[in-house]
Design a protein around this motif. Structure first.
Motif, PDB file in Angstrom:
ATOM      1  N   PRO A  82       0.866  -1.358   0.019  1.00 15.84           N
ATOM      2  CA  PRO A  82       0.037   0.055  -0.012  1.00 15.84           C
ATOM      3  C   PRO A  82       0.887   1.270   0.180  1.00 15.84           C
ATOM      4  N   ASP A  83       0.427   2.434  -0.321  1.00 13.45           N
ATOM      5  CA  ASP A  83       1.057   3.822  -0.482  1.00 13.45           C
ATOM      6  C   ASP A  83       1.419   4.197   0.829  1.00 13.45           C
ATOM      7  N   ASP A  84       0.530   4.053   1.668  1.00  8.66           N
ATOM      8  CA  ASP A  84       0.866   4.401   2.888  1.00  8.66           C
ATOM      9  C   ASP A  84       2.264   3.700   3.741  1.00  8.66           C
ATOM     10  N   LEU A  85       2.386   2.271   3.415  1.00 10.81           N
ATOM     11  CA  LEU A  85       3.336   1.702   3.740  1.00 10.81           C
ATOM     12  C   LEU A  85       4.623   2.327   3.051  1.00 10.81           C
ATOM     13  N   ARG A  86       4.543   2.465   1.888  1.00 13.10           N
ATOM     14  CA  ARG A  86       5.860   3.340   0.993  1.00 13.10           C
ATOM     15  C   ARG A  86       6.134   4.473   1.484  1.00 13.10           C
ATOM     16  N   SER A  87       5.228   5.251   1.804  1.00 10.39           N
ATOM     17  CA  SER A  87       5.638   6.641   2.362  1.00 10.39           C
ATOM     18  C   SER A  87       6.084   6.441   3.640  1.00 10.39           C
ATOM     19  N   HIS A  88       5.758   5.787   4.740  1.00 10.68           N
ATOM     20  CA  HIS A  88       6.299   5.249   5.912  1.00 10.68           C
ATOM     21  C   HIS A  88       7.769   4.915   5.926  1.00 10.68           C
ATOM     22  N   ALA A  89       7.866   3.944   5.058  1.00  9.20           N
ATOM     23  CA  ALA A  89       9.197   3.319   4.667  1.00  9.20           C
ATOM     24  C   ALA A  89      10.159   4.413   4.335  1.00  9.20           C
ATOM     25  N   VAL A  90       9.740   4.767   3.454  1.00 12.69           N
ATOM     26  CA  VAL A  90      10.762   6.180   2.933  1.00 12.69           C
ATOM     27  C   VAL A  90      11.048   7.066   3.696  1.00 12.69           C
ATOM     28  N   GLN A  91      10.022   7.507   4.718  1.00 15.43           N
ATOM     29  CA  GLN A  91      10.069   8.561   5.792  1.00 15.43           C
ATOM     30  C   GLN A  91      11.130   7.945   7.030  1.00 15.43           C
ATOM     31  N   LEU A  92      10.955   6.743   7.420  1.00 13.80           N
ATOM     32  CA  LEU A  92      11.586   6.214   8.303  1.00 13.80           C
ATOM     33  C   LEU A  92      13.243   6.093   7.789  1.00 13.80           C
ATOM     34  N   TYR A  93      13.468   5.785   6.477  1.00 13.31           N
ATOM     35  CA  TYR A  93      14.970   5.800   6.091  1.00 13.31           C
ATOM     36  C   TYR A  93      15.501   7.131   6.110  1.00 13.31           C
ATOM     37  N   ARG A  94      14.547   8.293   5.401  1.00 11.54           N
ATOM     38  CA  ARG A  94      15.335   9.634   5.239  1.00 11.54           C
ATOM     39  C   ARG A  94      15.479  10.346   6.949  1.00 11.54           C
ATOM     40  N   GLU A  95      14.678   9.957   7.951  1.00 11.49           N
ATOM     41  CA  GLU A  95      14.685  10.370   9.147  1.00 11.49           C
ATOM     42  C   GLU A  95      15.907   9.747  10.155  1.00 11.49           C
ATOM     43  N   SER A  96      16.097   8.736   9.623  1.00  8.37           N
ATOM     44  CA  SER A  96      17.202   7.832  10.312  1.00  8.37           C
ATOM     45  C   SER A  96      18.805   8.483  10.292  1.00  8.37           C
ATOM     46  N   ASP A  97      19.220   8.451  11.441  1.00  9.58           N
ATOM     47  CA  ASP A  97      20.700   8.841  11.402  1.00  9.58           C
ATOM     48  C   ASP A  97      21.546   8.185  12.314  1.00  9.58           C
ATOM     49  N   PRO A  98      22.377   7.605  12.010  1.00  7.82           N
ATOM     50  CA  PRO A  98      22.750   7.216  10.548  1.00  7.82           C
ATOM     51  C   PRO A  98      21.879   6.345   9.767  1.00  7.82           C
ATOM     52  N   LYS A  99      22.039   6.257   8.581  1.00  8.11           N
ATOM     53  CA  LYS A  99      21.145   5.624   7.628  1.00  8.11           C
ATOM     54  C   LYS A  99      21.364   4.077   8.054  1.00  8.11           C
ATOM     55  N   PRO A 100      20.194   3.322   8.050  1.00 11.95           N
ATOM     56  CA  PRO A 100      20.203   1.960   8.456  1.00 11.95           C
ATOM     57  C   PRO A 100      20.429   1.242   7.073  1.00 11.95           C
ATOM     58  N   ARG A 120      14.540  -0.110  -2.072  1.00 11.80           N
ATOM     59  CA  ARG A 120      15.584   0.596  -2.538  1.00 11.80           C
ATOM     60  C   ARG A 120      15.029   1.439  -3.647  1.00 11.80           C
ATOM     61  N   THR A 121      14.143   0.729  -4.314  1.00  6.70           N
ATOM     62  CA  THR A 121      13.266   1.506  -5.554  1.00  6.70           C
ATOM     63  C   THR A 121      12.597   2.697  -4.863  1.00  6.70           C
ATOM     64  N   TRP A 122      12.051   2.745  -4.007  1.00  2.00           N
ATOM     65  CA  TRP A 122      11.239   3.874  -3.189  1.00  2.00           C
ATOM     66  C   TRP A 122      12.149   4.849  -2.949  1.00  2.00           C
ATOM     67  N   ILE A 123      13.198   4.289  -2.397  1.00  7.22           N
ATOM     68  CA  ILE A 123      14.159   5.545  -1.799  1.00  7.22           C
ATOM     69  C   ILE A 123      14.867   6.154  -3.072  1.00  7.22           C
ATOM     70  N   ARG A 124      15.321   5.717  -3.921  1.00  9.32           N
ATOM     71  CA  ARG A 124      15.809   6.195  -5.013  1.00  9.32           C
ATOM     72  C   ARG A 124      14.619   7.245  -5.665  1.00  9.32           C
ATOM     73  N   GLU A 125      13.374   6.578  -5.962  1.00  9.94           N
ATOM     74  CA  GLU A 125      12.298   7.723  -6.668  1.00  9.94           C
ATOM     75  C   GLU A 125      12.262   8.796  -5.646  1.00  9.94           C
ATOM     76  N   ASP A 126      12.116   8.666  -4.327  1.00 10.13           N
ATOM     77  CA  ASP A 126      12.039   9.622  -3.425  1.00 10.13           C
ATOM     78  C   ASP A 126      13.028  10.878  -3.377  1.00 10.13           C
ATOM     79  N   GLU A 127      14.313  10.030  -3.521  1.00 11.78           N
ATOM     80  CA  GLU A 127      15.675  10.908  -3.540  1.00 11.78           C
ATOM     81  C   GLU A 127      15.719  11.912  -4.959  1.00 11.78           C
TER      82      GLU A 127
END
Length: 126
Positions: A35-53, A70-77
């Motif tokens: 689902p789209d909400d899982l996609r956005s949640h996953a990307v948000q978790l990755y972007r807000e993590s420091d250091p990147k997991p 990985r594809t979702w993160i690349r598209e978001d970046e």
């Protein structure tokens, strides 16, 4: 004879269902696996993590395939990079316009002073 008629009818039915290009006319849109909400949640978790997991570890934690994440993160970046470039361009344009505006204000002040001076000289002469 019956077999020939039956096979001919089946052939006609197949051609009709495939259309003129040999592809099916009644295409069904692909169903999204996540689902789209899982996609956005996953990307948000990755972007807000420091250091990147590690993407594979985060994907395992979320229960999604690592390549999907990985594809979702690349598209978001890519999307955010375009946004950042656009903001940079807009800021440069704004800086240039403010500079030009200041120059025009100075030119207006000079012209007002010059016209007042010429008006005063004309009053003295006249």
């Amino acid at each position: 004879m019956r077999f020939q008629v039956a096979s001919r009818l089946v052939g006609i039915a197949i051609r009709r269902s495939l259309g003129s290009r040999g592809k099916r006319n009644d295409r069904v849109p692909a169903v999204r696996k996540y689902p789209d909400d899982l996609r956005s949640h996953a990307v948000q978790l990755y972007r807000e993590s420091d250091p990147k997991p590690a993407i594979s570890r985060l994907a395992e934690h979320l229960g999604v395939h690592r390549e999907a994440l990985r594809t979702w993160i690349r598209e978001d970046e890519a999307t955010h990079q375009d946004d950042d470039q656009l903001v940079t361009i807009r800021l440069a344009e704004l800086r240039d316009l403010r500079k030009k505006n200041a120059e025009l204000k100075r030119a207006n002040e000079i012209l007002r002073a010059a016209s007042a001076l010429f008006a005063a000289e004309l009053m003295e002469v006249g």
